[in-house]
Design an enzyme around this catalytic site. Structure first.
Site, PDB file in Angstrom:
ATOM      1  CB  THR A 255      -0.888   0.002   1.247  1.00 38.90           C
ATOM      2  OG1 THR A 255      -1.534  -1.259   1.341  1.00 38.90           O
ATOM      3  CG2 THR A 255      -1.929   1.100   1.158  1.00 38.90           C
TER       4      THR A 255
ATOM      5  CE  LYS B  72       0.609   1.908   4.400  1.00 35.45           C
ATOM      6  NZ  LYS B  72      -0.670   1.942   5.104  1.00 35.45           N
TER       7      LYS B  72
ATOM      8  CE  LYS C  79      -4.462   4.983   6.105  1.00 38.09           C
ATOM      9  NZ  LYS C  79      -4.674   3.827   6.987  1.00 38.09           N
TER      10      LYS C  79
ATOM     11  CE  LYS D 274      -5.615  -1.935  -0.018  1.00 39.06           C
ATOM     12  NZ  LYS D 274      -5.311  -0.803   0.863  1.00 39.06           N
TER      13      LYS D 274
ATOM     14  CG  ASP E   1      -4.327   2.592   3.027  1.00 40.11           C
ATOM     15  OD1 ASP E   1      -5.142   1.661   3.183  1.00 40.11           O
ATOM     16  OD2 ASP E   1      -3.330   2.734   3.745  1.00 40.11           O
ATOM     17  CD  GLU E   2      -7.916   2.618   5.024  1.00 42.61           C
ATOM     18  OE1 GLU E   2      -7.044   1.987   4.379  1.00 42.61           O
ATOM     19  OE2 GLU E   2      -7.681   3.201   6.099  1.00 42.61           O
TER      20      GLU E   2
ATOM     21  CG  HIS F 243      -9.228  -1.684   2.524  1.00 39.23           C
ATOM     22  ND1 HIS F 243      -9.841  -1.512   3.745  1.00 39.23           N
ATOM     23  CD2 HIS F 243      -7.907  -1.526   2.751  1.00 39.23           C
ATOM     24  CE1 HIS F 243      -8.922  -1.253   4.661  1.00 39.23           C
ATOM     25  NE2 HIS F 243      -7.750  -1.265   4.100  1.00 39.23           N
TER      26      HIS F 243
ATOM     27  CE  LYS G  58      -1.096  -1.724  10.255  1.00 43.35           C
ATOM     28  NZ  LYS G  58      -0.737  -0.389   9.789  1.00 43.35           N
TER      29      LYS G  58
ATOM     30  CB  SER H 269      -2.645  -6.020   3.896  1.00 43.39           C
ATOM     31  OG  SER H 269      -2.185  -4.694   3.871  1.00 43.39           O
TER      32      SER H 269
END
Lengths: 495, 138
Positions: free
Chosen positions: A184, A186, A188, A212, A214-215, A304, A344, A389
């Site tokens: 993703t 970054k 974001k 990708k 991000d959301e 997502h 995480k 992810s």
């Protein structure tokens, strides 16, 4: 065979339909000898009744409120085949390790069967309006969680499912035999279109298959969506030319209206993108609409799961992600974020494997350790590629491949872009680690015990991997999961 | 440049013993091995030439390595890959595919940009070698 409903319930129909209030059990929503039909939809709820409410009545109430009932008797039931349309709670089991002597108040698993005619064909919105529509706020229950569902083949077949599916996606991308790699972008939020495209180019050229959005990257003041799409597609095409591989970037087309989403999807298609992305928060109907669009336009559809943690994480209330996984396979997405177990974000390893099995097996057996309470025949429906992810890095590659196998996208955002030698080096480290681990597994080596050694060996001829292993060697996220299996394997006498 | 199609292109080129180990793995899964070659490395070129039929009944990994070496003799400067095909229901597709031969010099790809309406660009990926006819490229 099932006894006629009239004998099971109150026997006397004129007494049953006398104006007033009856218990849900008395109204016919508790049928302990019911044998579900092969065409029934079955839901398994975890119920925490209020003090003084018995478990059977609580289960009957859930059955009632998620099907035909209201709080009082209505004579208009008698204008319908109401015995057929009533959902039937038919089994209630105490949940292991709850109740007196444990730290958790008493919970029950309630099995409820629904006649297939209660549901419109091919509509997740209709299915969920029944199953989770009213009942989660029902006062006699302290908490309620939808744990699992059995969807009959006749109902599954009313959906088209994933527009592309794992098999066709791999054939289109010409990528076989290993998990796919992603990242993703970054940070974001805040990058301009041009700088954003730079990150994408570096990561793809370095060895990733996908990058990708991000959301929450849609069309903000610092980067409008068309700018992002244009720069990203330059990056994707440049990386394809630099590597000779098919590459992609999930262009997030999430927007405030369907009209705007279609507009963004059309532009992504015009620019030659092979994949677009949506967020779970757009809603089930919007997802099904865009799935149809993706199917018509040969587009891979990435989902997502933004927002799911609000209702999937706590074990006593909400919806298990395995149910969301089932609904999304029906609704028709090609990728879905389904947890990492080692990263995480929340995820017990066995529970997460249960989600993966729901997404990508042709048939699920009962597997209580992984939270699968029912057999589920997917009737040839295409498979969804799970995405791992969040907080993972190259040093965990052996664990990830061991847990999830080949049909998964491993996404290393920080673990690519945060590499001390740059984004390309970060991507190369991940790709080399992945190929080395897959090759070693195929050669018969044991990833659990030999994984770190395999990675160290591969790093000898790959400086970026050496640096990655050194940078993140001590990073792990060892917190206790909240969403854990209720059933653990017990040692047998001979063991 | 180095074309990175296939499962193991980021690793050093596989030795025959390493190829044989991967073939043995695929055969243990019940997959059928096949050998394919091309001199058109465009990533959307999904139909490489078949070096014979998939070896459905062959159980000896050395036999596949033998075919790889026969193909290398015939096409020493072509791309050659080994595919493992799974005929199981729900798959019916390739499960493993890796390059086992490539030309010493890989000139790579040109990227043609056709500027169209607005700031949109139509991209065309052009392998430099495909300007020459098939068989005379490497």
């Amino acid at each position: 065979m099932n006894a006629p409903v009239s004998q099971r319930v109150v026997g006397n129909t004129s007494a049953r339909y006398k104006a007033g209030v009856l218990k849900y059990k008395q109204m016919g929503y508790w049928v302990p000898d019911y044998v579900p039909k092969s065409t029934d939809v079955i839901a398994l709820f975890r119920i925490t009744p209020q003090p003084g409410v018995d478990a059977d009545e609580a289960a009957a109430a859930v059955a009632g409120e998620s099907s035909t009932a209201t709080w009082t008797v209505v004579w208009t039931d008698r204008l319908t085949a109401c015995d057929e349309y009533r959902a039937k709670a038919y089994r209630v089991d105490p949940v292991p390790n709850t109740g007196p002597g444990t730290e958790t108040e008493q919970q029950y698993f309630a099995y409820i069967a629904y006649d297939i005619d209660l549901f419109e064909e091919g509509s997740i919105a209709n299915l969920t309006a029944s199953i989770i529509g009213n009942v989660f706020g029902f006062k006699p229950l302290k908490a309620l969680r939808l744990e699992d569902m059995r969807l009959p083949v006749a109902y599954v077949k009313t959906y088209k499912g994933p527009p592309t599916g794992i098999v066709v996606e791999r054939e289109r991308l010409d990528k076989f035999g290993r998990p796919l790699l992603g990242a993703t972008t970054k940070p974001k939020l805040g990058l301009s279109g041009k700088n954003y495209g730079r990150v994408v180019y570096e990561a793809l050229k370095g060895g990733l298959d996908f990058v990708k959005d991000d959301e929450n990257i849609n069309s903000q003041p610092f980067m409008h969506w068309r700018d992002r799409f244009l720069y990203v597609m330059e990056a994707v095409n440049r990386a394809q030319a630099a590597t000779g591989e098919v590459k992609g970037h999930y262009l997030n087309i999430t927007a405030g209206t369907m009209e705007e989403m279609y507009r963004r999807g059309e532009f992504a298609k015009e620019l030659g993108s092979c994949v677009v992305m949506i967020d779970l928060v757009i809603g089930y109907t919007a997802i099904q609409s865009i799935a149809g669009w993706a199917r018509d336009n040969d587009m891979i559809l990435h989902l997502h799961r933004a927002g799911h943690g609000t209702y999937t994480r706590q074990k006593n209330h909400g919806i298990s992600f395995r149910v969301i996984s089932k609904w999304m396979r029906l609704a028709g997405v090609d990728h879905i974020h389904a947890g990492t177990a080692v990263g995480k974000l929340e995820g017990d390893p066995l529970t997460v494997q249960g989600f993966y099995n729901v997404l990508r097996e042709p048939y699920n057996d009962v597997d209580l350790q992984r939270g699968l309470f029912f057999e589920q025949d997917w009737a040839g429906m295409r498979k969804v590629m799970p995405v791992a992810s969040g907080g993972i890095h190259a040093g965990q590659m052996h664990q990830l491949v061991d847990l999830f196998g080949d049909d998964v996208i491993l996404q290393f955002g920080g673990g690519t872009i945060g590499h001390p030698q740059g984004i390309q080096a970060g991507a190369t480290a991940n790709r080399v680690a992945l190929e080395a681990i897959v090759k070693a597994r195929n050669e018969g080596r044991d990833l659990k015990s030999e994984g770190p050694e395999i990675l160290t060996h591969a790093a000898r001829s790959c400086a970026p991997l050496e640096a990655a292993l050194e940078t993140w060697k001590n990073v792990s996220f060892n917190y206790t999961s909240t969403d854990t299996p209720d059933f653990v394997p017990t040692a047998t006498a001979s063991a | 440049m180095r074309i990175t199609q296939g499962t193991f292109s980021f690793l050093p080129d596989l030795s025959d013993a390493e190829i044989q180990a991967q073939v043995a793995y695929a055969q243990r899964q019940g997959w059928a091995l096949s050998v394919e070659y091309t001199d058109d490395p465009h990533p959307r070129n999904c139909f490489w030439e078949m070096w014979g039929l998939p070896m459905f009944d062959l159980k000896d990994p050395a036999g596949v390595v033998l075919e790889v070496n026969e193909c290398r003799k015939a096409f020493p400067r072509h791309y050659i890959k080994v595919n493992a095909f799974d005929a199981t229901r729900g798959f019916e597709t390739v499960r493993l595919s890796f390059i086992v031969n490539r030309p010493a010099d890989e000139p790579g790809f040109g990227l043609l940009r056709q500027e169209v309406q607005g700031r949109s660009i139509r991209y065309t990926l052009q392998p430099y070698v495909t300007a020459k006819p098939e068989g005379r490229r490497y």
